[in-house]
Design a protein around this motif. Structure first.
Motif, mmCIF file in Angstrom:
data_model
loop_
_atom_site.group_PDB
_atom_site.id
_atom_site.type_symbol
_atom_site.label_atom_id
_atom_site.label_comp_id
_atom_site.label_asym_id
_atom_site.label_seq_id
_atom_site.Cartn_x
_atom_site.Cartn_y
_atom_site.Cartn_z
ATOM 1 N N SER A 1 0.821 -1.213 0.000
ATOM 2 C CA SER A 1 0.000 0.000 0.000
ATOM 3 C C SER A 1 0.860 1.270 0.000
ATOM 4 O O SER A 1 1.833 1.378 0.744
ATOM 5 C CB SER A 1 -0.901 -0.013 1.241
ATOM 6 O OG SER A 1 -1.573 1.204 1.390
ATOM 7 N N VAL A 2 0.507 2.235 -0.880
ATOM 8 C CA VAL A 2 1.181 3.538 -0.892
ATOM 9 C C VAL A 2 0.384 4.465 0.019
ATOM 10 O O VAL A 2 -0.757 4.816 -0.269
ATOM 11 C CB VAL A 2 1.278 4.115 -2.318
ATOM 12 C CG1 VAL A 2 1.849 5.527 -2.296
ATOM 13 C CG2 VAL A 2 2.153 3.214 -3.186
ATOM 14 N N SER A 3 0.977 4.841 1.140
ATOM 15 C CA SER A 3 0.258 5.564 2.187
ATOM 16 C C SER A 3 0.161 7.055 1.943
ATOM 17 O O SER A 3 -0.745 7.719 2.452
ATOM 18 C CB SER A 3 0.914 5.302 3.554
ATOM 19 O OG SER A 3 2.311 5.501 3.483
ATOM 20 N N SER A 4 1.095 7.625 1.164
ATOM 21 C CA SER A 4 1.063 9.067 0.926
ATOM 22 C C SER A 4 1.771 9.407 -0.374
ATOM 23 O O SER A 4 2.731 8.734 -0.761
ATOM 24 C CB SER A 4 1.728 9.823 2.090
ATOM 25 O OG SER A 4 1.590 11.219 1.943
ATOM 26 N N VAL A 5 1.285 10.456 -1.049
ATOM 27 C CA VAL A 5 1.913 10.949 -2.270
ATOM 28 C C VAL A 5 1.910 12.464 -2.219
ATOM 29 O O VAL A 5 0.915 13.079 -1.836
ATOM 30 C CB VAL A 5 1.185 10.417 -3.529
ATOM 31 C CG1 VAL A 5 -0.278 10.845 -3.547
ATOM 32 C CG2 VAL A 5 1.878 10.862 -4.793
ATOM 33 N N LYS A 6 3.045 13.095 -2.579
ATOM 34 C CA LYS A 6 3.157 14.551 -2.503
ATOM 35 C C LYS A 6 4.066 15.061 -3.617
ATOM 36 O O LYS A 6 5.157 14.508 -3.850
ATOM 37 C CB LYS A 6 3.730 15.001 -1.157
ATOM 38 C CG LYS A 6 2.841 14.743 0.047
ATOM 39 C CD LYS A 6 3.503 15.270 1.321
ATOM 40 C CE LYS A 6 2.598 15.083 2.534
ATOM 41 N NZ LYS A 6 2.495 13.689 2.956
ATOM 42 N N PHE A 7 3.615 16.139 -4.291
ATOM 43 C CA PHE A 7 4.489 16.844 -5.227
ATOM 44 C C PHE A 7 5.446 17.739 -4.453
ATOM 45 O O PHE A 7 5.115 18.224 -3.365
ATOM 46 C CB PHE A 7 3.663 17.695 -6.196
ATOM 47 C CG PHE A 7 3.084 16.933 -7.346
ATOM 48 C CD1 PHE A 7 3.822 16.746 -8.514
ATOM 49 C CD2 PHE A 7 1.808 16.392 -7.268
ATOM 50 C CE1 PHE A 7 3.289 16.033 -9.580
ATOM 51 C CE2 PHE A 7 1.267 15.689 -8.333
ATOM 52 C CZ PHE A 7 2.017 15.503 -9.491
ATOM 53 N N ALA A 8 6.616 17.982 -5.030
ATOM 54 C CA ALA A 8 7.559 18.937 -4.442
ATOM 55 C C ALA A 8 6.946 20.336 -4.485
ATOM 56 O O ALA A 8 6.101 20.641 -5.329
ATOM 57 C CB ALA A 8 8.883 18.897 -5.198
ATOM 58 N N CYS B 1 6.473 9.407 -3.165
ATOM 59 C CA CYS B 1 5.459 8.632 -2.452
ATOM 60 C C CYS B 1 6.148 7.677 -1.481
ATOM 61 O O CYS B 1 7.327 7.333 -1.648
ATOM 62 C CB CYS B 1 4.548 7.875 -3.408
ATOM 63 S SG CYS B 1 5.379 6.951 -4.708
ATOM 64 N N CYS B 2 5.422 7.298 -0.448
ATOM 65 C CA CYS B 2 5.955 6.352 0.536
ATOM 66 C C CYS B 2 5.016 5.166 0.644
ATOM 67 O O CYS B 2 3.814 5.269 0.366
ATOM 68 C CB CYS B 2 6.149 7.019 1.892
ATOM 69 S SG CYS B 2 4.612 7.571 2.698
ATOM 70 N N SER B 3 5.563 4.037 1.064
ATOM 71 C CA SER B 3 4.794 2.793 1.022
ATOM 72 C C SER B 3 5.013 1.959 2.278
ATOM 73 O O SER B 3 6.044 2.078 2.956
ATOM 74 C CB SER B 3 5.208 1.975 -0.216
ATOM 75 O OG SER B 3 4.655 0.679 -0.183
ATOM 76 N N LEU B 4 4.051 1.109 2.552
ATOM 77 C CA LEU B 4 4.187 0.179 3.664
ATOM 78 C C LEU B 4 5.153 -0.957 3.350
ATOM 79 O O LEU B 4 5.379 -1.823 4.200
ATOM 80 C CB LEU B 4 2.817 -0.388 4.037
ATOM 81 C CG LEU B 4 1.777 0.639 4.523
ATOM 82 C CD1 LEU B 4 0.539 -0.067 5.039
ATOM 83 C CD2 LEU B 4 2.355 1.560 5.591
ATOM 84 N N ASP B 5 5.752 -0.955 2.142
ATOM 85 C CA ASP B 5 6.831 -1.912 1.871
ATOM 86 C C ASP B 5 8.169 -1.435 2.440
ATOM 87 O O ASP B 5 9.194 -2.111 2.273
ATOM 88 C CB ASP B 5 6.958 -2.206 0.370
ATOM 89 C CG ASP B 5 7.377 -0.983 -0.446
ATOM 90 O OD1 ASP B 5 7.735 0.057 0.140
ATOM 91 O OD2 ASP B 5 7.339 -1.064 -1.697
ATOM 92 N N GLY B 6 8.185 -0.268 3.115
ATOM 93 C CA GLY B 6 9.388 0.232 3.778
ATOM 94 C C GLY B 6 10.236 1.162 2.943
ATOM 95 O O GLY B 6 11.322 1.561 3.375
#
Length: 487
Positions: free
Chosen positions: A172-179, A188-193
């Protein structure tokens, strides 16, 4: 035609998890190709009735082949107590208190209400109390319309299709943000670490680098103001600072309480200062250079801290917890000292998963506002009513959210438009656009294409691209109609 091809694509996405279960790469490639073909065919001349027949026939064929897809039932709001309170920490005075049971009758300031749904809740006497901040049309409205090219808000947020689909994450990708102030870089960051940084313009879109080092799922991250550093937090109980250019870890900061970390924020006026929220209910102000906490910069709330937000001045901080409360703090920008000010209960026992603050929305809606996701199937818009962060409920918008950590955002370009838009993910696999100035039919657009709950959404600085991520690890980049020239 555009709406019809989106329905076809959504139908394909709904059944995508059933295609080649042992080959996820093929499923992603399939959806990409379908999006491309549907977008091209939408431009061709064709009878609308024939296209509708195609949609109906394809739905029958997919149901016949794969059966009816079953997803977790988001459910509806049952008989729960929905309450909003604002209590001064210093004086203990309750200046505003309301409790209404959905499906029953409770007292409110010695007046009796009977409400069977959230809709009735906001159309009755409470509406007169909480909708006291009305949008008054002004001469600036016509100026806003002219500066937006005379288009309606729904026309402004029409989309030409998918720019790219990323599938580099395995969970799961928990968050996504443009610069910040950047059209083309998204992370983006993920629960895969892991975290990933992607370049979207010029095409083809590519993954620039993967940031590896966390020993458990990454729950949140944020760009520094200059976009040279990324701060991330994880279930492993650490906060990490990353050098964006080098793709390397600059510093690892252990949580003193050895608890999971769920959220983080840079101080808007001083990026050497950041705040984290932990699974032990701690809100902690930290120094980026030393990796240590500030004296007096720690406070505890009633449950796990799932989300944080600063106002533009950096003097007010809000924290949302797992028990349905939002706490406001005043922050000393020079010393990092936190002072607890208010507690606002959005819905008892239902986690608050996202908070976004905006000083003003547009020319016709200038109130400082807070946008809040809570697990009660509604997106809530609050008005900020005092210098210590007290809130007043203004209105709600219907989305599906009962268990997932859904996030929402204000659209960045609102200054010269008629109407004002917010966007949110949803457990029904859609991206929703709401006009906060409309009293009815506030949903101005809905994007279909994900095959799992949409957890986060984010526009780039000029709103030419929108990123959305979901619980299966997919990130979709959407492009706005009329913005293709920059791509």
């Amino acid at each position: 035609m555009a709406a019809l091809w989106q329905q076809v694509l959504a139908l394909d996405a709904k059944f995508n998890a059933y295609r080649t279960p042992n080959n996820p790469q093929f499923r992603t490639l399939y959806i990409r190709r379908r999006s491309q073909l549907l977008r091209e065919n939408a431009k061709s001349e064709c009878d609308l009735a024939a296209r509708k027949d195609y949609l109906h026939t394809r739905a029958q064929l997919l149901n016949s082949r794969y059966g009816s897809p079953s997803f977790s039932d988001c459910g509806s709001i049952k008989s729960r107590s929905f309450s909003i309170r604002s209590i001064s920490k210093n004086t203990g005075e309750s200046f505003e208190s309301m409790t209404v049971g959905v499906g029953d009758t409770r007292k409110y300031h010695r007046r009796h209400l009977s409400s069977g749904s959230l809709k009735h809740l906001y159309e009755g006497p409470m509406k007169r109390v909480y909708d006291s901040i009305e949008v008054v049309p002004t001469s600036a409205a016509e100026a806003s319309r002219a500066m937006a090219g005379g288009k309606s808000l729904s026309e402004n947020y029409a989309f030409a299709g998918m720019h790219h689909i990323f599938d580099q994450h395995t969970a799961s990708v928990s968050s996504v943000k443009f610069a910040h102030d950047d059209k083309s870089r998204v992370a983006c960051c993920s629960l895969d670490g892991t975290l990933s940084i992607c370049q979207l313009i010029p095409p083809p879109a590519t993954v620039i680098c993967m940031l590896r080092g966390h020993e458990a799922g990454v729950t949140d991250f944020v760009w520094s103001l200059s976009n040279d550093v990324i701060l991330s937090v994880s279930y492993d109980g650490t906060a990490r600072l990353w050098d964006v250019a080098a793709g390397s870890c600059l510093r690892v900061i252990e949580d003193g309480g050895s608890g999971e970390l769920y959220c983080c924020m840079f101080q808007p006026l001083n990026n050497n200062m950041f705040v984290t929220g932990s699974g032990r209910g701690n809100v902690q102000v930290m120094n980026m250079s030393t990796g240590k906490g500030y004296k007096g910069g720690s406070s505890k709330v009633t449950g796990k801290v799932y989300c944080l937000a600063f106002d533009a001045s950096g003097k007010i901080l809000w924290a949302g917890d797992e028990r349905g409360s939002i706490f406001s703090f005043t922050v000393d920008v020079a010393t990092g000292k936190l002072t607890k000010a208010r507690r606002i209960t959005v819905c008892e026992g239902q986690p608050v998963t996202s908070i976004s603050a905006r000083a003003w929305i547009n020319r016709e809606a200038r109130d400082p506002s807070l946008l809040v996701n809570c697990c009660l199937n509604s997106l809530c818009l609050f008005r900020i009513v005092s210098d210590d962060g007290a809130l007043q409920l203004k209105k709600t918008f219907p989305i599906k959210q009962r268990v997932s950590h859904i996030k929402s955002s204000f659209c960045p370009l609102m200054s010269f438009r008629q109407g004002a838009c917010v966007i949110s993910g949803s457990e029904d696999m859609c991206v929703y656009f709401f006009d906060v100035t409309k009293e009815s039919k506030s949903c101005v657009n809905k994007l279909l294409g994900h095959s799992a709950p949409v957890l986060d959404v984010c526009f780039n600085c000029d709103e030419s691209l929108l990123a959305s991520c979901d619980a299966q690890g997919l990130v979709i980049i959407w492009k706005r109609e009329g913005k293709q020239g920059i791509l």
